[in-house]
Design a protein around this motif. Structure first.
Motif, PDB file in Angstrom:
ATOM      1  N   TYR A 245       7.947  -7.825  -4.200  1.00  0.00           N
ATOM      2  CA  TYR A 245       8.408  -6.242  -4.436  1.00  0.00           C
ATOM      3  C   TYR A 245       9.352  -5.939  -3.616  1.00  0.00           C
ATOM      4  N   SER A 246      10.457  -5.219  -4.086  1.00  0.00           N
ATOM      5  CA  SER A 246      11.722  -5.093  -3.221  1.00  0.00           C
ATOM      6  C   SER A 246      12.532  -4.038  -3.965  1.00  0.00           C
ATOM      7  N   GLN A 247      13.084  -3.099  -3.140  1.00  0.00           N
ATOM      8  CA  GLN A 247      13.823  -2.004  -4.159  1.00  0.00           C
ATOM      9  C   GLN A 247      15.017  -1.604  -2.701  1.00  0.00           C
ATOM     10  N   THR A 248      16.112  -1.204  -3.258  1.00  0.00           N
ATOM     11  CA  THR A 248      17.166  -0.895  -2.492  1.00  0.00           C
ATOM     12  C   THR A 248      17.405   0.672  -2.379  1.00  0.00           C
ATOM     13  N   PHE A 249      17.374   1.473  -1.415  1.00  0.00           N
ATOM     14  CA  PHE A 249      17.551   2.909  -1.191  1.00  0.00           C
ATOM     15  C   PHE A 249      18.822   3.123  -0.400  1.00  0.00           C
ATOM     16  N   ASN A 250      19.210   4.586  -0.340  1.00  0.00           N
ATOM     17  CA  ASN A 250      20.385   5.055   0.420  1.00  0.00           C
ATOM     18  C   ASN A 250      20.045   5.536   1.741  1.00  0.00           C
ATOM     19  N   THR A 251      18.548   5.600   1.779  1.00  0.00           N
ATOM     20  CA  THR A 251      18.037   6.246   3.289  1.00  0.00           C
ATOM     21  C   THR A 251      17.009   5.061   3.611  1.00  0.00           C
ATOM     22  N   LEU A 252      16.866   4.995   4.968  1.00  0.00           N
ATOM     23  CA  LEU A 252      16.008   4.333   5.588  1.00  0.00           C
ATOM     24  C   LEU A 252      14.355   5.102   5.277  1.00  0.00           C
ATOM     25  N   GLY A 253      14.516   6.367   5.186  1.00  0.00           N
ATOM     26  CA  GLY A 253      13.385   6.913   4.774  1.00  0.00           C
ATOM     27  C   GLY A 253      12.794   7.049   3.434  1.00  0.00           C
ATOM     28  N   GLU A 254      13.680   6.699   2.504  1.00  0.00           N
ATOM     29  CA  GLU A 254      13.359   6.338   1.034  1.00  0.00           C
ATOM     30  C   GLU A 254      12.782   4.942   1.038  1.00  0.00           C
ATOM     31  N   ALA A 255      13.358   4.058   1.689  1.00  0.00           N
ATOM     32  CA  ALA A 255      12.899   2.691   1.765  1.00  0.00           C
ATOM     33  C   ALA A 255      11.416   2.564   2.540  1.00  0.00           C
ATOM     34  N   GLN A 256      11.141   3.194   3.595  1.00  0.00           N
ATOM     35  CA  GLN A 256       9.926   3.259   4.276  1.00  0.00           C
ATOM     36  C   GLN A 256       8.803   3.855   3.315  1.00  0.00           C
ATOM     37  N   SER A 257       9.348   5.037   2.575  1.00  0.00           N
ATOM     38  CA  SER A 257       8.094   5.553   1.597  1.00  0.00           C
ATOM     39  C   SER A 257       7.897   4.561   0.649  1.00  0.00           C
ATOM     40  N   TYR A 258       8.792   3.939  -0.004  1.00  0.00           N
ATOM     41  CA  TYR A 258       8.839   2.981  -1.089  1.00  0.00           C
ATOM     42  C   TYR A 258       7.493   1.897  -0.314  1.00  0.00           C
ATOM     43  N   VAL A 259       7.856   1.294   0.616  1.00  0.00           N
ATOM     44  CA  VAL A 259       6.988   0.395   1.391  1.00  0.00           C
ATOM     45  C   VAL A 259       5.543   0.891   1.710  1.00  0.00           C
ATOM     46  N   ASP A 260       5.561   2.120   2.118  1.00  0.00           N
ATOM     47  CA  ASP A 260       3.952   2.741   2.170  1.00  0.00           C
ATOM     48  C   ASP A 260       3.282   2.358   1.066  1.00  0.00           C
ATOM     49  N   ALA A 261       3.901   3.246   0.021  1.00  0.00           N
ATOM     50  CA  ALA A 261       3.557   3.483  -1.336  1.00  0.00           C
ATOM     51  C   ALA A 261       2.935   2.136  -1.745  1.00  0.00           C
ATOM     52  N   THR A 262       3.767   1.040  -1.832  1.00  0.00           N
ATOM     53  CA  THR A 262       3.572  -0.137  -2.291  1.00  0.00           C
ATOM     54  C   THR A 262       2.363  -0.784  -1.664  1.00  0.00           C
ATOM     55  N   VAL A 263       2.249  -1.012  -0.066  1.00  0.00           N
ATOM     56  CA  VAL A 263       1.376  -1.468   0.479  1.00  0.00           C
ATOM     57  C   VAL A 263       0.054  -1.032   0.348  1.00  0.00           C
ATOM     58  N   ASN A 264       0.026   0.548  -0.017  1.00  0.00           N
ATOM     59  CA  ASN A 264      -1.273   1.138  -0.022  1.00  0.00           C
ATOM     60  C   ASN A 264      -1.744   1.188  -1.634  1.00  0.00           C
ATOM     61  N   SER A 265      -0.928   0.486  -2.605  1.00  0.00           N
ATOM     62  CA  SER A 265      -1.247   0.529  -4.051  1.00  0.00           C
ATOM     63  C   SER A 265      -2.585  -0.421  -4.065  1.00  0.00           C
ATOM     64  N   ALA A 266      -3.299   0.187  -5.160  1.00  0.00           N
ATOM     65  CA  ALA A 266      -4.331  -0.836  -5.377  1.00  0.00           C
ATOM     66  C   ALA A 266      -4.217  -2.219  -5.765  1.00  0.00           C
ATOM     67  N   GLU A 267      -3.164  -2.562  -6.432  1.00  0.00           N
ATOM     68  CA  GLU A 267      -2.649  -4.177  -6.527  1.00  0.00           C
ATOM     69  C   GLU A 267      -2.476  -4.769  -5.367  1.00  0.00           C
TER      70      GLU A 267
END
Length: 67
Positions: free
Chosen positions: A28-50
């Motif tokens: 899983y990877s995605q590019t964002f304009n801000t550090l905060g957006e990228a961190q939020s994506y990682v947090d949501a992905t890591v905490n996903s059921a999958e």
């Protein structure tokens, strides 16, 4: 000599990649304009059921880095 004119505020924008790897392979990877957006994506992905389910039998790593 002109190098294109409008160069005063043309600083390249730093973008950030949020990523999650499974057994050393970035799944899983995605590019964002801000550090905060990228961190939020990682947090949501890591905490996903999958990803939580994958973590029982696989090595999960994650992070954020400049793109």
């Amino acid at each position: 000599m002109s190098n294109g004119g409008n160069n005063n505020n043309n600083q390249p924008q730093t973008r950030y990649v949020g990523w999650v790897s499974v057994d050393g392979v970035r799944r899983y990877s995605q590019t964002f304009n801000t550090l905060g957006e990228a961190q939020s994506y990682v947090d949501a992905t890591v905490n996903s059921a999958e990803v939580i389910n994958l973590g029982f039998e696989h090595s999960i790593r994650y992070g954020v880095e400049p793109a």
